[in-house]
Design a protein around this motif. Structure first.
Motif, short mmCIF file in Angstrom:
data_model
loop_
_atom_site.label_atom_id
_atom_site.label_comp_id
_atom_site.label_asym_id
_atom_site.label_seq_id
_atom_site.Cartn_x
_atom_site.Cartn_y
_atom_site.Cartn_z
N ARG A 37 0.87 -1.13 -0.17
CA ARG A 37 -0.16 0.00 -0.04
C ARG A 37 0.84 1.26 0.17
O ARG A 37 1.81 1.50 0.80
CB ARG A 37 -0.96 0.05 1.11
CG ARG A 37 -1.74 1.35 1.53
CD ARG A 37 -2.76 1.13 2.41
NE ARG A 37 -1.82 0.94 3.35
CZ ARG A 37 -2.67 0.49 4.84
NH1 ARG A 37 -3.93 0.27 4.88
NH2 ARG A 37 -1.85 0.48 5.90
N TYR A 38 0.50 2.19 -0.74
CA TYR A 38 1.34 3.54 -1.12
C TYR A 38 0.37 4.68 -0.77
O TYR A 38 -0.84 4.34 -1.43
CB TYR A 38 2.01 3.56 -2.23
CG TYR A 38 2.89 2.54 -2.46
CD1 TYR A 38 4.22 2.52 -2.29
CD2 TYR A 38 2.53 1.46 -3.08
CE1 TYR A 38 5.16 1.59 -2.37
CE2 TYR A 38 3.34 0.08 -3.49
CZ TYR A 38 4.68 0.36 -3.23
OH TYR A 38 5.34 -0.77 -3.43
N THR A 39 0.63 5.76 -0.07
CA THR A 39 -0.32 6.75 0.09
C THR A 39 0.44 8.34 -0.03
O THR A 39 1.41 8.08 0.13
CB THR A 39 -0.93 6.80 1.66
OG1 THR A 39 0.25 6.88 2.62
CG2 THR A 39 -1.55 5.41 1.70
N SER A 40 -0.45 9.30 -0.28
CA SER A 40 0.25 10.41 -0.27
C SER A 40 -1.01 11.26 -0.23
O SER A 40 -2.19 11.07 -0.13
CB SER A 40 0.72 10.72 -1.92
OG SER A 40 -0.51 10.47 -2.97
N LYS A 41 -0.69 12.64 0.28
CA LYS A 41 -1.49 13.59 0.54
C LYS A 41 -1.02 15.00 -0.11
O LYS A 41 0.27 15.32 -0.07
CB LYS A 41 -1.36 13.76 2.08
CG LYS A 41 -2.35 14.82 2.53
CD LYS A 41 -2.67 15.04 3.98
CE LYS A 41 -3.12 13.71 4.54
NZ LYS A 41 -4.86 13.87 4.60
N GLN A 55 -1.31 15.05 -9.31
CA GLN A 55 -0.13 14.90 -8.43
C GLN A 55 0.00 13.72 -7.39
O GLN A 55 0.94 12.96 -7.40
CB GLN A 55 0.25 16.08 -7.74
CG GLN A 55 1.38 16.14 -6.80
CD GLN A 55 1.63 17.54 -5.96
OE1 GLN A 55 0.70 18.45 -6.22
NE2 GLN A 55 2.51 17.53 -5.17
N GLY A 56 -0.91 13.42 -6.82
CA GLY A 56 -0.90 12.05 -5.84
C GLY A 56 -0.76 10.82 -6.51
O GLY A 56 -0.23 9.96 -6.20
N ILE A 57 -1.67 10.62 -7.66
CA ILE A 57 -1.45 9.44 -8.41
C ILE A 57 0.08 9.16 -8.91
O ILE A 57 0.66 8.26 -8.75
CB ILE A 57 -2.57 9.48 -9.57
CG1 ILE A 57 -3.81 9.31 -9.17
CG2 ILE A 57 -2.18 8.52 -10.74
CD1 ILE A 57 -5.01 9.61 -10.20
N GLU A 58 0.47 10.43 -9.51
CA GLU A 58 1.99 10.30 -10.08
C GLU A 58 2.82 9.86 -8.88
O GLU A 58 3.75 9.07 -9.09
CB GLU A 58 2.43 11.79 -10.66
CG GLU A 58 3.62 11.66 -11.23
CD GLU A 58 3.95 13.22 -12.00
OE1 GLU A 58 5.13 13.32 -11.94
OE2 GLU A 58 3.02 13.80 -12.13
N GLU A 59 2.87 10.44 -7.80
CA GLU A 59 3.74 10.12 -6.34
C GLU A 59 3.60 8.58 -6.17
O GLU A 59 4.55 8.13 -5.92
CB GLU A 59 3.34 11.09 -5.22
CG GLU A 59 3.80 12.52 -5.46
CD GLU A 59 3.21 13.27 -4.40
OE1 GLU A 59 3.14 12.62 -3.19
OE2 GLU A 59 3.31 14.58 -4.43
N ASN A 60 2.46 8.12 -6.26
CA ASN A 60 2.16 6.84 -5.81
C ASN A 60 2.42 5.63 -6.67
O ASN A 60 3.36 4.78 -6.42
CB ASN A 60 0.57 6.50 -5.23
CG ASN A 60 0.27 6.98 -3.90
OD1 ASN A 60 1.15 7.50 -3.15
ND2 ASN A 60 -0.81 7.18 -3.73
N LEU A 61 2.26 6.15 -8.07
CA LEU A 61 2.96 5.28 -9.21
C LEU A 61 4.39 5.12 -9.28
O LEU A 61 5.09 4.15 -9.29
CB LEU A 61 2.38 6.03 -10.46
CG LEU A 61 1.08 5.47 -10.58
CD1 LEU A 61 0.51 6.02 -11.99
CD2 LEU A 61 0.51 3.93 -10.81
N LYS A 62 4.94 6.22 -8.93
CA LYS A 62 6.41 6.42 -8.91
C LYS A 62 6.98 5.53 -7.80
O LYS A 62 7.85 4.75 -7.97
CB LYS A 62 7.21 7.76 -8.57
CG LYS A 62 8.51 8.01 -8.86
CD LYS A 62 8.72 9.59 -8.98
CE LYS A 62 10.14 9.92 -9.46
NZ LYS A 62 10.37 11.23 -9.39
N LEU A 63 6.37 5.47 -6.44
CA LEU A 63 6.84 4.85 -5.35
C LEU A 63 6.72 3.46 -5.48
O LEU A 63 7.54 2.58 -5.24
CB LEU A 63 5.88 5.37 -4.09
CG LEU A 63 6.21 6.66 -3.47
CD1 LEU A 63 4.99 6.98 -2.21
CD2 LEU A 63 7.71 6.35 -2.76
#
Length: 105
Positions: A37-41, A55-63
């Protein structure tokens, strides 16, 4: 003939699922990749709420080391309309109904 459960060797690859909640202040994004599970805010931009979503989707996909092409399910929820009603913000509107539908909202 009944279906037999898949053995652990026959199980399909885990699916990538994304859930997004656009709030008045923050946009929360959760990516599920099997058991991971990956999360971002991110901050919600009131005039362009899609910016926080992207932005949040991009951050999580990268992680997760995944691409948007790998996503099989996207769920989007928002409290923006609810907040606007509660705070009495937004355009003046009227709801006209027939008898018996007074409590629609």
């Amino acid at each position: 003939m009944s279906e037999l459960p898949l053995s652990s060797q026959d199980k399909p690859e885990p699916t990538i699922r994304l859930a997004v909640d656009v709030g008045g202040t923050f946009t929360d994004v959760v990516l599920l990749d099997g058991e991971q599970r990956y999360t971002s805010k991110t901050l919600t931009t009131p005039t362009e709420p899609e910016q926080g979503v992207l932005q949040g989707i991009e951050e999580n996909l990268k992680l997760a080391g995944q691409t948007l092409h790998d996503v099989e399910l996207l769920i989007l929820g928002t409290t923006l309309a609810t907040n606007a009603l509660i705070e009495r913000k937004g355009a003046r509107t009227a709801l006209i109904t027939t008898q018996g539908f007074r409590d629609l909202v």
